[in-house]
Design a protein around this motif. Sequence first.
Motif, mmCIF file in Angstrom:
data_model
loop_
_atom_site.group_PDB
_atom_site.id
_atom_site.type_symbol
_atom_site.label_atom_id
_atom_site.label_comp_id
_atom_site.label_asym_id
_atom_site.label_seq_id
_atom_site.Cartn_x
_atom_site.Cartn_y
_atom_site.Cartn_z
ATOM 1 N N LEU A 327 32.485 49.625 51.618
ATOM 2 C CA LEU A 327 32.896 48.980 50.360
ATOM 3 C C LEU A 327 33.132 50.024 49.277
ATOM 4 C CD1 LEU A 327 30.578 45.842 50.175
ATOM 5 C CD2 LEU A 327 33.083 45.848 50.263
ATOM 6 N N THR A 328 32.308 51.076 49.312
ATOM 7 C CA THR A 328 32.459 52.122 48.292
ATOM 8 C C THR A 328 33.844 52.770 48.398
ATOM 9 O OG1 THR A 328 30.105 52.494 48.433
ATOM 10 C CG2 THR A 328 31.397 54.238 47.379
ATOM 11 N N PRO A 337 36.112 50.268 39.033
ATOM 12 C CA PRO A 337 35.028 51.050 38.440
ATOM 13 C C PRO A 337 33.946 51.331 39.494
ATOM 14 C CG PRO A 337 35.596 49.188 37.044
ATOM 15 C CD PRO A 337 36.368 49.015 38.308
ATOM 16 N N THR A 338 33.375 52.511 39.462
ATOM 17 C CA THR A 338 32.382 52.929 40.466
ATOM 18 C C THR A 338 31.234 51.915 40.574
ATOM 19 O OG1 THR A 338 32.897 55.177 39.848
ATOM 20 C CG2 THR A 338 30.908 54.876 41.175
ATOM 21 N N GLY A 339 30.973 51.507 41.781
ATOM 22 C CA GLY A 339 29.833 50.622 42.035
ATOM 23 C C GLY A 339 30.111 49.142 41.789
ATOM 24 N N PRO A 379 34.975 47.191 59.258
ATOM 25 C CA PRO A 379 35.551 47.696 58.015
ATOM 26 C C PRO A 379 35.865 46.570 57.019
ATOM 27 C CG PRO A 379 37.180 47.707 59.777
ATOM 28 C CD PRO A 379 35.890 47.289 60.401
ATOM 29 N N PHE A 380 36.189 47.008 55.804
ATOM 30 C CA PHE A 380 36.457 46.054 54.725
ATOM 31 C C PHE A 380 37.937 46.132 54.320
ATOM 32 C CE2 PHE A 380 32.006 47.165 54.624
ATOM 33 C CZ PHE A 380 31.408 45.910 54.620
ATOM 34 N N TYR A 381 38.425 45.014 53.780
ATOM 35 C CA TYR A 381 39.861 44.927 53.468
ATOM 36 C C TYR A 381 40.085 44.339 52.078
ATOM 37 C CZ TYR A 381 40.251 45.498 58.504
ATOM 38 O OH TYR A 381 40.143 45.981 59.777
ATOM 39 N N ALA A 382 41.266 44.678 51.544
ATOM 40 C CA ALA A 382 41.684 44.083 50.263
ATOM 41 C C ALA A 382 43.172 43.774 50.320
ATOM 42 C CB ALA A 382 41.409 45.062 49.118
#
Length: 456
Positions: A327-328, A337-339, A379-382
């Motif tokens: 996710l990072t 934005p970070t986090g 894994p993650f997706y957008a």
Amino acid sequence: MTAPHGRRFDAIVVGGGLAGLAATHRLAAAGLHVALVEKRDRLGGSSAMSGGWFALSGTPVQRRAAVEDSDDVFLADMLETGGGFADPSLLRALVAHQAHAVAAIDRADAWTDELKVSAGMTIARAHLIRIRGLLASLEREAVAAGASIVLGRPAEALITEDRWVIGIRSGEEVLAADAGIVLTTGGFSRSRELLDLFVPDQAPAMPYGGVGSTGDGLRMAWMLGAGLADVGHVAGTYGQHAEATDAEHELLTANYLGAILVNALGARFTDESESYKVLGSAVLSQPGRMAFQIFDSRVRALSKPGVPLSDMERIEELGHLVGAPTLTQLGRRLGLPTGALEGTVDQYNETVAGRVADAFGRTGLVNGVGALLPVARAPFYAYPAVTAMTSTYGGLRVAPDASVARVDGSRIEGLYAAGEVVGGFHGASYMTGTALTKALVFGVVAADMIAGGTRA
Ligand SMILES: Cc1cc2nc3c(=O)[nH]c(=O)nc-3n(C[C@H](O)[C@H](O)[C@H](O)COP(=O)(O)OP(=O)(O)OC[C@H]3O[C@@H](n4cnc5c(N)ncnc54)[C@H](O)[C@@H]3O)c2cc1C
């Protein structure tokens, strides 16, 4: 009654999308001399660009899938989705005349087995139909029954005599109709002027829909005093990439499979199970007027190649899906934005685990139905998506027999309308598939009124 000089027909249909083809075929099949007048050089309109989802109840496809639906539940869902604004008499007629749609789909052999719960539904009722096959079949049937199809001919005005609509004008030419005219010109998603007038807050949505959807039929009938319905509820649809082209339908609703929506700050802002029309409005007020659909490999595995709204393979091929092992890293690739993304997902997963109530009231995948999934498996997706003005579900006020009503409720004699040019069916929001169903059903209803009617 004297008809204007020019070519004469029993009936004229204005606009060659699904509603127009359905009306033309039915009129020709009833033995009427009918002309279909289309302003573009080809038929199809928004119908040909559509996902092909039809809302229908009690079908063989549902029975094979052991889905128990009924006309009453279909009606109740539409009334609920319309938020008290849709006209119940029109919705009752839609449900009562569904058989017209089923018959045309049968004749075209255009069914698939794809069935799902989608926006506005409490039961799997969205049927995927091979829409281009259906349109081609209706065109073939109409021509075989003797209909004339006139391309590249925009209707510009309706001609009246003694308050009857008796023909149309196109440039210098007049076409006369002895028995009636059906407006099937589609919506106004391509008219910035009408969007600014009716729904200025929606006007920044990405213009989409058939390029002929400029509200011509609405204006022509409006000139004769037609009433309008639902125009203030017109809303864009969330789920389209900002670089999508007209050549291809590219909508994804991964949120109905388990994804969450986050804005450009990495924060959730809404109940993702709402209708994509409701989401469209919510996204228009987010920074950059966009939102990412964020999901994990479990949701990615639910993709259905070739099935509109669920085809992640195609979106990946187009280069519009962003993937990352953590996710990072995904948040970084998206410029969040970070986090922020990790925090949002952690909080959401707490909700899914039942430890805290969802801040936005989400309790299901779509319309409150379906168990939520955590965003957890790499894994993650957008998928970055915007709100597109695909269709405008408000328009002319009509009676359940598809006749156009004036502002005072009286009937404009000789004038019928069907499809996206009419309002009253959707009210505040939209159930997936009801636009195509209503276009097909009321094209036939309008034709039957003309074929069965008498003129003074
Ligand atoms: C990308 C996308 C996906 C969609 N997916 C779905 C879905 O899955 N399910 C669903 O129910 N709905 C869906 N919709 C909405 C649905 O497709 C439309 O509401 C429906 O097809 C409208 O049909 P219609 O026959 O009324 O109009 P259209 O199909 O738009 O046809 C209107 C025709 O009239 C012509 N015309 C316009 N003005 C004139 C004039 N002055 N003279 C002559 N001709 C004229 C146009 O050129 C056009 O050919 C989708 C829409 C889009 C854009």
